[in-house]
Write an enzyme that holds these catalytic residues in place. Structure first.
Site, PDB file in Angstrom:
ATOM      1  N   GLY A   8       0.845  -1.294  -0.188  1.00 21.62           N
ATOM      2  CA  GLY A   8       0.125  -0.047  -0.054  1.00 21.62           C
ATOM      3  C   GLY A   8       0.756   1.252   0.022  1.00 21.62           C
ATOM      4  N   ASP A 109      -4.879  -3.802  -5.522  1.00 25.02           N
ATOM      5  CA  ASP A 109      -5.528  -4.075  -4.292  1.00 25.02           C
ATOM      6  C   ASP A 109      -6.985  -4.182  -4.257  1.00 25.02           C
ATOM      7  OD1 ASP A 109      -5.638  -1.353  -4.694  1.00 25.02           O
ATOM      8  OD2 ASP A 109      -5.753  -0.909  -2.351  1.00 25.02           O
ATOM      9  N   ASP A 130     -12.689  -0.844   1.553  1.00 24.73           N
ATOM     10  CA  ASP A 130     -11.112  -0.816   2.086  1.00 24.73           C
ATOM     11  C   ASP A 130     -10.658   0.604   2.441  1.00 24.73           C
ATOM     12  OD1 ASP A 130      -8.684  -1.405   2.306  1.00 24.73           O
ATOM     13  OD2 ASP A 130      -8.263  -2.498   0.675  1.00 24.73           O
ATOM     14  N   THR A 133      -4.960   3.971   3.198  1.00 20.49           N
ATOM     15  CA  THR A 133      -4.617   5.507   2.997  1.00 20.49           C
ATOM     16  C   THR A 133      -5.676   6.254   2.390  1.00 20.49           C
ATOM     17  OG1 THR A 133      -2.230   4.825   2.805  1.00 20.49           O
ATOM     18  CG2 THR A 133      -2.849   7.115   1.874  1.00 20.49           C
TER      19      THR A 133
END
Length: 256
Positions: A8, A109, A130, A133
């Protein structure tokens, strides 16, 4: 054993599977400047410190939203594990029908999370939230059609934007405030970020259910680093923080 790696913008989250069991989870901060040697030694050292032998890793899967690290990551697995890692990208088997204008634009992702959601929840209309960030909200139909979704700044990004973009607002920890009406600047920021994030997710889920599923409720799965903080907010039907790692494992099984 299977090694799964989710890169990520802020952290690299890793999972080691023994059969169906997620035997080990570990992470480190993301740094695009890391060399293949630094990455390889990190992975091998963590496994050794937890009494696992890197030689027992049979296959490796990765999803990355940081392209600058992918070359080093790929080389580290070749050099230190003797394996070519499977990267989530256009052209691999996902079990999904991707209905996106340009599939190459989708974050790896998001696809891994969608794969994991279908594996976890079966043939249902799904919405995957999700919370990392960035916060992503994605729609998958019971026919396994990935339709896309929405992207908004995540909780930590919102805090950072307030701190860096103003002269007097401090950086604060993302917590559920005791009261929606903050009686200090710190509490006011926490209230705005926490309830603002929850409200945005609730509105997006409602709009997606209305526009895609004719108003019928979808099964909503929460994942990502902040999902546990919102577990009692009744946003989600299920919280699976390791959803992306599970999706990577499923992708490995489909691409043997």
């Amino acid at each position: 054993m299977l090694l799964t790696v989710d890169v990520g913008n802020t952290t690299i989250q890793c999972g080691l599977f023994e059969g169906e069991k997620l035997a080990l989870q570990f992470r480190r901060s993301t740094n695009p400047r890391l060399s293949s040697d630094e990455l390889g030694l990190f992975f091998r050292d963590v496994l050794a410190l937890n009494d696992f032998n890197y030689k027992d890793v049979a296959r490796i899967a990765c999803c990355s939203v940081v392209p600058a690290i992918n070359h080093s990551l790929s080389n580290c697995f070749r050099k230190y594990f003797g394996k070519d890692a499977l990267f989530i990208q256009a052209g691999i088997k996902t079990g999904l029908i991707v209905k996106y204008a340009n599939p190459r634009e989708i974050g790896a992702d998001r696809i891994a999370g969608a794969i994991g959601a279908v594996r976890a929840a079966g043939e249902r209309n799904l919405i995957v939230v999700d919370m990392g960030t960035a916060t992503t909200v994605d729609v998958i139909t019971k026919k396994k059609e990935y339709l896309g979704g929405a992207i908004l700044p995540g909780a930590s990004m919102s805090v950072r934007a307030l701190s860096e973009g103003t002269a007097q607002l401090p950086s604060v920890e993302v917590l559920k405030p005791r009261n929606a009406v903050g009686s200090s600047t710190i509490e006011a920021i926490q209230s705005g970020v926490y309830y603002g994030q929850a409200g945005a997710i609730r509105e997006l889920v409602s709009k997606m259910e209305e526009s895609v599923f004719g108003g019928k409720k979808a099964f909503v799965i929460g994942t990502g680093g902040f999902s546990r903080s919102f577990e009692d907010s009744r946003l989600f039907d299920l919280v699976l923080p390791d959803l992306v790692l599970q999706g990577l494992k499923a992708a490995l099984e489909m691409n043997q």
